[in-house]
Design a protein around this motif. Structure first.
Motif, PDB file in Angstrom:
ATOM      1  N   HIS A  49      67.410  26.757  32.930  1.00 17.04           N
ATOM      2  CA  HIS A  49      66.681  27.157  31.828  1.00 17.04           C
ATOM      3  C   HIS A  49      68.277  26.427  31.096  1.00 17.04           C
ATOM      4  CE1 HIS A  49      63.156  28.737  33.347  1.00 17.04           C
ATOM      5  NE2 HIS A  49      64.457  29.303  34.226  1.00 17.04           N
ATOM      6  N   HIS A  50      68.954  25.535  31.201  1.00 15.10           N
ATOM      7  CA  HIS A  50      70.158  25.539  29.835  1.00 15.10           C
ATOM      8  C   HIS A  50      69.836  24.405  28.860  1.00 15.10           C
ATOM      9  CE1 HIS A  50      72.888  28.195  32.129  1.00 15.10           C
ATOM     10  NE2 HIS A  50      72.417  27.890  34.039  1.00 15.10           N
ATOM     11  N   ASP A  51      68.911  23.785  29.338  1.00 13.43           N
ATOM     12  CA  ASP A  51      68.534  22.134  28.643  1.00 13.43           C
ATOM     13  C   ASP A  51      67.345  22.290  29.269  1.00 13.43           C
ATOM     14  OD1 ASP A  51      69.182  19.885  27.788  1.00 13.43           O
ATOM     15  OD2 ASP A  51      69.210  18.413  29.604  1.00 13.43           O
ATOM     16  N   GLU A  52      66.083  22.854  28.065  1.00 16.18           N
ATOM     17  CA  GLU A  52      65.558  23.391  28.001  1.00 16.18           C
ATOM     18  C   GLU A  52      64.380  21.850  26.879  1.00 16.18           C
ATOM     19  OE1 GLU A  52      63.031  25.294  28.934  1.00 16.18           O
ATOM     20  OE2 GLU A  52      64.689  27.075  29.180  1.00 16.18           O
ATOM     21  N   PRO A  53      63.858  21.171  26.889  1.00 16.41           N
ATOM     22  CA  PRO A  53      63.012  19.675  26.287  1.00 16.41           C
ATOM     23  C   PRO A  53      62.716  20.760  25.368  1.00 16.41           C
ATOM     24  CG  PRO A  53      61.208  21.227  27.633  1.00 16.41           C
ATOM     25  CD  PRO A  53      62.982  21.689  28.215  1.00 16.41           C
ATOM     26  N   PHE A  54      62.676  22.280  24.586  1.00 11.99           N
ATOM     27  CA  PHE A  54      61.861  22.152  24.018  1.00 11.99           C
ATOM     28  C   PHE A  54      62.031  23.630  23.183  1.00 11.99           C
ATOM     29  CE2 PHE A  54      58.954  19.896  25.204  1.00 11.99           C
ATOM     30  CZ  PHE A  54      58.064  19.362  23.952  1.00 11.99           C
ATOM     31  N   THR A  55      62.280  23.765  22.099  1.00 16.87           N
ATOM     32  CA  THR A  55      63.521  25.472  21.095  1.00 16.87           C
ATOM     33  C   THR A  55      62.714  25.651  19.822  1.00 16.87           C
ATOM     34  OG1 THR A  55      65.277  24.664  20.406  1.00 16.87           O
ATOM     35  CG2 THR A  55      65.965  25.088  22.435  1.00 16.87           C
ATOM     36  N   ILE A  56      62.417  27.356  20.497  1.00 23.61           N
ATOM     37  CA  ILE A  56      61.802  27.786  19.028  1.00 23.61           C
ATOM     38  C   ILE A  56      63.360  28.179  18.546  1.00 23.61           C
ATOM     39  CG2 ILE A  56      60.334  29.787  18.479  1.00 23.61           C
ATOM     40  CD1 ILE A  56      58.499  29.031  20.910  1.00 23.61           C
ATOM     41  N   THR A  70      59.942  35.401   8.858  1.00 25.25           N
ATOM     42  CA  THR A  70      60.577  35.439   8.737  1.00 25.25           C
ATOM     43  C   THR A  70      60.025  33.387   9.548  1.00 25.25           C
ATOM     44  OG1 THR A  70      62.280  36.968  10.711  1.00 25.25           O
ATOM     45  CG2 THR A  70      61.447  34.547  11.454  1.00 25.25           C
ATOM     46  N   GLN A  71      61.103  32.363   8.662  1.00 21.30           N
ATOM     47  CA  GLN A  71      60.919  30.398   9.097  1.00 21.30           C
ATOM     48  C   GLN A  71      61.609  30.648  10.785  1.00 21.30           C
ATOM     49  OE1 GLN A  71      62.031  27.911   6.018  1.00 21.30           O
ATOM     50  NE2 GLN A  71      63.613  27.295   7.422  1.00 21.30           N
ATOM     51  N   VAL A  72      60.021  29.914  11.300  1.00 24.59           N
ATOM     52  CA  VAL A  72      60.192  29.782  12.544  1.00 24.59           C
ATOM     53  C   VAL A  72      60.120  28.662  12.948  1.00 24.59           C
ATOM     54  CG1 VAL A  72      59.270  29.997  15.321  1.00 24.59           C
ATOM     55  CG2 VAL A  72      58.615  31.643  13.248  1.00 24.59           C
ATOM     56  N   LEU A  73      61.535  27.756  12.938  1.00 21.08           N
ATOM     57  CA  LEU A  73      61.372  26.068  13.571  1.00 21.08           C
ATOM     58  C   LEU A  73      61.726  26.047  15.115  1.00 21.08           C
ATOM     59  CD1 LEU A  73      62.875  23.851  12.976  1.00 21.08           C
ATOM     60  CD2 LEU A  73      64.611  24.261  14.002  1.00 21.08           C
ATOM     61  N   VAL A  74      60.152  25.162  15.314  1.00 20.21           N
ATOM     62  CA  VAL A  74      60.154  24.588  16.188  1.00 20.21           C
ATOM     63  C   VAL A  74      60.666  23.352  16.763  1.00 20.21           C
ATOM     64  CG1 VAL A  74      58.472  23.848  18.323  1.00 20.21           C
ATOM     65  CG2 VAL A  74      58.083  25.790  16.985  1.00 20.21           C
ATOM     66  N   LYS A  75      61.540  22.375  17.830  1.00 18.64           N
ATOM     67  CA  LYS A  75      62.146  21.293  17.870  1.00 18.64           C
ATOM     68  C   LYS A  75      61.943  20.760  19.260  1.00 18.64           C
ATOM     69  CE  LYS A  75      66.728  22.995  17.532  1.00 18.64           C
ATOM     70  NZ  LYS A  75      68.533  22.330  16.749  1.00 18.64           N
ATOM     71  N   ALA A  76      62.039  19.604  19.456  1.00 19.88           N
ATOM     72  CA  ALA A  76      62.315  19.360  20.359  1.00 19.88           C
ATOM     73  C   ALA A  76      63.989  18.860  20.612  1.00 19.88           C
ATOM     74  CB  ALA A  76      61.099  17.793  20.583  1.00 19.88           C
ATOM     75  N   ASN A  77      63.728  18.232  21.971  1.00 23.63           N
ATOM     76  CA  ASN A  77      65.752  18.172  22.189  1.00 23.63           C
ATOM     77  C   ASN A  77      65.652  17.677  22.826  1.00 23.63           C
ATOM     78  OD1 ASN A  77      66.404  20.962  21.432  1.00 23.63           O
ATOM     79  ND2 ASN A  77      65.483  22.042  22.756  1.00 23.63           N
ATOM     80  N   ASN A 137      52.690  14.426  17.303  1.00 22.00           N
ATOM     81  CA  ASN A 137      53.455  13.360  17.055  1.00 22.00           C
ATOM     82  C   ASN A 137      54.926  13.831  16.661  1.00 22.00           C
ATOM     83  OD1 ASN A 137      54.711  11.030  18.380  1.00 22.00           O
ATOM     84  ND2 ASN A 137      54.580   9.734  16.919  1.00 22.00           N
ATOM     85  N   THR A 138      55.049  14.939  16.523  1.00 24.17           N
ATOM     86  CA  THR A 138      56.588  14.850  15.989  1.00 24.17           C
ATOM     87  C   THR A 138      57.567  15.496  16.484  1.00 24.17           C
ATOM     88  OG1 THR A 138      57.299  16.360  13.553  1.00 24.17           O
ATOM     89  CG2 THR A 138      55.905  17.904  14.836  1.00 24.17           C
ATOM     90  N   ASP A 139      58.955  15.988  16.122  1.00 25.09           N
ATOM     91  CA  ASP A 139      60.131  16.622  16.581  1.00 25.09           C
ATOM     92  C   ASP A 139      60.297  17.787  16.460  1.00 25.09           C
ATOM     93  OD1 ASP A 139      61.464  15.919  14.703  1.00 25.09           O
ATOM     94  OD2 ASP A 139      62.400  13.652  15.005  1.00 25.09           O
ATOM     95  N   SER A 140      59.811  17.772  14.824  1.00 26.12           N
ATOM     96  CA  SER A 140      59.862  19.653  14.720  1.00 26.12           C
ATOM     97  C   SER A 140      58.900  19.754  13.780  1.00 26.12           C
ATOM     98  CB  SER A 140      61.027  19.461  13.150  1.00 26.12           C
ATOM     99  OG  SER A 140      61.145  18.858  12.649  1.00 26.12           O
ATOM    100  N   ILE A 141      58.580  20.716  14.106  1.00 26.55           N
ATOM    101  CA  ILE A 141      57.716  22.249  13.140  1.00 26.55           C
ATOM    102  C   ILE A 141      58.406  23.218  12.538  1.00 26.55           C
ATOM    103  CG2 ILE A 141      56.207  23.579  13.373  1.00 26.55           C
ATOM    104  CD1 ILE A 141      54.363  21.337  15.543  1.00 26.55           C
ATOM    105  N   VAL A 142      57.944  23.636  11.119  1.00 25.00           N
ATOM    106  CA  VAL A 142      59.124  24.470  10.043  1.00 25.00           C
ATOM    107  C   VAL A 142      57.310  25.619  10.278  1.00 25.00           C
ATOM    108  CG1 VAL A 142      60.225  26.072   8.717  1.00 25.00           C
ATOM    109  CG2 VAL A 142      60.177  24.134   9.910  1.00 25.00           C
ATOM    110  N   ILE A 143      57.463  27.167  10.361  1.00 26.76           N
ATOM    111  CA  ILE A 143      56.418  27.730   9.789  1.00 26.76           C
ATOM    112  C   ILE A 143      56.849  28.886   9.556  1.00 26.76           C
ATOM    113  CG2 ILE A 143      55.387  28.413  12.216  1.00 26.76           C
ATOM    114  CD1 ILE A 143      52.069  28.682  10.880  1.00 26.76           C
TER     115      ILE A 143
END
Length: 236
Positions: A49-56, A70-77, A137-143
């Motif tokens: 769990h130290h190298d998660e492929p995605f984070t919120i 609250t602004q929520v960023l979902v991104k690929a790592n 097909n994106t590496d980040s989302i903000v909502i």
């Protein structure tokens, strides 16, 4: 007649598969597990769990101040990209309590959001979001998300992210956001999410072959078109 039949069928086909792989059944809205794919999530075989492929990443750590958003960023790592997603906010609590399995608050989902739309879950579609089309097909989302006015508990975000046709990750969680009047809960209060595929868990089976694998959408389309052709020929 034939032209109209083809148009209607193609429209229905696009509508069904734009939400792939999610069906938004009552069960899926609770465990966020896309059983339509027909396999375990990639999370099931990972203990790191130290190298998660995605984070919120929520922009706030405390809620309850004038009910601000609250602004929520979902991104690929890593190499994995976000192709599909289903996400909710949930309260921290007893993981066996059915109330913990329901989303809280609501997302601000505009009609022109590039990646997301409201999902038909819980009788309130703005409590759950999913991809607008598949794949995005994106590496980040903000909502933006708004906390519930009547909840003073800690909350966190949880998502299932699809990163390939048959590859997905469950139980992706954010840090907790405490209410201004409550202290943080020690430890890791986020509840574990389902990661294993079990055919018995689906109350309404999706179209599958005898092997339990999902049929490719092109095969479904061909079968549908052949049925329409035979129907048209018979009635003409």
């Amino acid at each position: 007649m034939w032209s109209l039949s083809v148009t209607v069928l193609l429209t229905l086909q696009r509508s069904v598969w734009s939400a792939y792989p999610f069906t938004f059944s009552e069960r899926e809205c609770r465990d966020l597990f896309p059983e339509r794919i027909g396999k375990d999530s990639l999370t099931a075989g990972s203990n790191d769990h130290h190298d998660e492929p995605f984070t919120i990443e929520p922009s706030e750590t405390i809620h309850g101040f004038n009910f601000g958003s609250t602004q929520v960023l979902v991104k690929a790592n890593s190499k994995w990209r976000i192709q599909g997603i289903i996400m909710q906010a949930r309260i921290v609590g007893n993981c066996k309590n059915p109330k913990q399995q329901h989303p809280v608050g609501h997302f601000e989902v505009s009609e022109n959001h590039k990646f997301l739309r409201a999902a038909n879950c819980s009788g309130n579609p703005f409590k759950t979001v999913t991809h607008r089309k598949y794949p995005i097909n994106t590496d980040s989302i903000v909502i933006r998300w708004f906390p519930p006015e009547d909840v003073k508990a800690e909350v966190y975000f949880v998502a299932t992210i699809v990163s390939g046709k048959n590859d997905f990750w469950t139980g992706i969680v954010s840090h907790t956001i405490r209410h201004k009047d409550k202290p943080f809960t020690p430890g890791h209060p986020q509840c574990p999410m389902r990661s294993k595929y079990t055919t018995s868990a689906t109350p309404r089976p999706s179209p599958q072959g005898s092997t339990g694998k999902i049929l490719h959408p092109n095969i479904l389309l061909i079968c549908t078109l052949l049925t329409a052709i035979l129907w048209t020929m018979y009635h003409n």
